[in-house]
Design an enzyme around this catalytic site. Sequence first.
Site, PDB file in Angstrom:
ATOM      1  N   SER A 136      36.325  42.052  48.286  1.00 21.76           N
ATOM      2  CA  SER A 136      35.432  41.438  47.299  1.00 21.76           C
ATOM      3  C   SER A 136      34.185  40.925  48.014  1.00 21.76           C
ATOM      4  CB  SER A 136      36.159  40.260  46.637  1.00 21.76           C
ATOM      5  OG  SER A 136      35.264  39.542  45.819  1.00 21.76           O
ATOM      6  N   LYS A 162      34.608  45.579  45.463  1.00 22.97           N
ATOM      7  CA  LYS A 162      34.364  44.702  44.297  1.00 22.97           C
ATOM      8  C   LYS A 162      33.067  43.960  44.558  1.00 22.97           C
ATOM      9  CE  LYS A 162      36.443  40.338  42.801  1.00 22.97           C
ATOM     10  NZ  LYS A 162      37.744  39.665  42.499  1.00 22.97           N
ATOM     11  N   LYS A 164      30.005  41.319  42.737  1.00 23.46           N
ATOM     12  CA  LYS A 164      29.801  40.339  41.672  1.00 23.46           C
ATOM     13  C   LYS A 164      28.573  40.741  40.873  1.00 23.46           C
ATOM     14  CE  LYS A 164      33.008  37.570  43.158  1.00 23.46           C
ATOM     15  NZ  LYS A 164      34.156  37.196  42.322  1.00 23.46           N
ATOM     16  N   ASP A 189      32.979  42.043  39.181  1.00 16.94           N
ATOM     17  CA  ASP A 189      33.556  40.776  38.730  1.00 16.94           C
ATOM     18  C   ASP A 189      32.414  39.941  38.169  1.00 16.94           C
ATOM     19  OD1 ASP A 189      35.634  38.156  40.260  1.00 16.94           O
ATOM     20  OD2 ASP A 189      34.832  38.437  38.243  1.00 16.94           O
ATOM     21  N   GLU A 214      35.831  42.812  35.730  1.00 19.39           N
ATOM     22  CA  GLU A 214      36.711  41.641  35.798  1.00 19.39           C
ATOM     23  C   GLU A 214      36.060  40.460  35.089  1.00 19.39           C
ATOM     24  OE1 GLU A 214      37.905  40.758  39.811  1.00 19.39           O
ATOM     25  OE2 GLU A 214      38.648  38.775  39.279  1.00 19.39           O
ATOM     26  N   ASP A 239      41.065  37.531  34.907  1.00 16.92           N
ATOM     27  CA  ASP A 239      41.342  36.636  36.047  1.00 16.92           C
ATOM     28  C   ASP A 239      41.447  35.225  35.463  1.00 16.92           C
ATOM     29  OD1 ASP A 239      39.425  35.900  39.126  1.00 16.92           O
ATOM     30  OD2 ASP A 239      41.100  34.863  38.183  1.00 16.92           O
ATOM     31  N   LYS A 263      46.693  35.925  40.553  1.00 13.73           N
ATOM     32  CA  LYS A 263      46.506  34.972  41.662  1.00 13.73           C
ATOM     33  C   LYS A 263      47.652  33.961  41.581  1.00 13.73           C
ATOM     34  CE  LYS A 263      41.479  35.318  41.927  1.00 13.73           C
ATOM     35  NZ  LYS A 263      40.189  34.606  41.764  1.00 13.73           N
ATOM     36  N   GLY A 291      42.149  37.161  45.362  1.00 18.25           N
ATOM     37  CA  GLY A 291      42.056  36.243  46.499  1.00 18.25           C
ATOM     38  C   GLY A 291      41.300  34.978  46.119  1.00 18.25           C
TER      39      GLY A 291
END
Length: 368
Positions: A136, A162, A164, A189, A214, A239, A263, A291
């Site tokens: 990520s 991944k 953002k 994400d 995400e 998430d 998570k 994570g």
Amino acid sequence: MRINEVVLYKMQMQMKNPFTTSFGTEQNREFLLVEVKGDDGISGWGEGVTSERPLYSEEFTLQSWYMLEKFLIPLVVNQEITHPDDLQELFKPYKRNHMAKSALEGAVWDLYAKQCGESLATSLGGTKKRIEVGISLGIEDSYEKLIQAIQEKVDEGYKRIKIKIKPGKDIEVLREVRKHFPNIPLMVDANSAYTLDDINLLKALDEFNLMMIEQPLTAGDLIDHAKLQKQINTPICLDESIHSFEDARQAIELGSCKIINLKIGRVGGLTASKRIHDLCENAGIPLWCGGMLESGVGRAHNIAVAALANFTLPGDTASSSRYWEKDIIQPEVVAKNGVLTVQDAIGIGYEVDRNEVKKHTVAKKVFS
Ligand SMILES: O=C(O)CCC(=O)C1=CC=C[C@@H](O)[C@@H]1C(=O)O
Ligand SMILES: [Mg+2]
């Protein structure tokens, strides 16, 4: 299994690089470690994945410390615990505070597996010996830096990238990334940065052949995600909307997502993680392990849970060296060509380096 003593550590560890998401930047990680001591001097370890500020959820480190000291540790210290699953019932009277509960429950699970003489992955019912992982990447302040960061991680063999996104840093960023990397397994994400008013933009993401998007909408939402999923082809992964077995059950029933980022800290521990895993396996909803910028203790727990069969997508458990100059476990977590080996050793499968823990401990309390 008798819990003779519990030790609570408040840790401060400086990450190698800052990590930026749509709600903030983190570099000096302030988190908790929990050590539970059983008979014959064996210790179990868990990690509390809060940050100093309640940016990801309502929990934060100081509040987690108080929750553990005042309410949760007294339920466990000097008690006989038959099985770690029993903690769910024990902790039930106290609402939410999942990251605090998970830190203590994870330590008890580690002790339990060690006393059974088996790996934590085995105790959880994990069968996989190797786990594919992705990475990520935080929000970079230039295209050049982002492209360079992606190239580095692709060269290291990570199985998916991944990145953002947030309003104003989405379509153009993805066009640039796809120009350089037309075929890599890529996901985004959004950390709840959008609303249904952004429907046209979210539909436009379908052009980039993403593995998933995400958490595009508000944390905790299921209804609007279900409406959105009906209008876009890209699978939605949740998430911050999945805090419990119940949330997962309702999300599946409503069609709010096609994938879940599990998570352990967010859902309240390993027992809840196992229940959500089984529910999703039966519903055909694949999981991956997210994570929270963990130290090696939390990283070890993530590896153990990702050994369960329905964790079929690459997670965010990158190598220790991505985050830390020196991790607090030995050996460190090392992803080789994007693959981690599940440790056969008992418990979390890594030794906690007490000297390293001591270096980063800013507060400690012993309960016995
Ligand atoms: O631990 C990692 O490498 C993943 C970090 C990461 O992506 C996140 C950490 C914490 C909160 C979130 O912003 C984000 C996530 O959504 O998973
Ligand atoms: Mg996320």
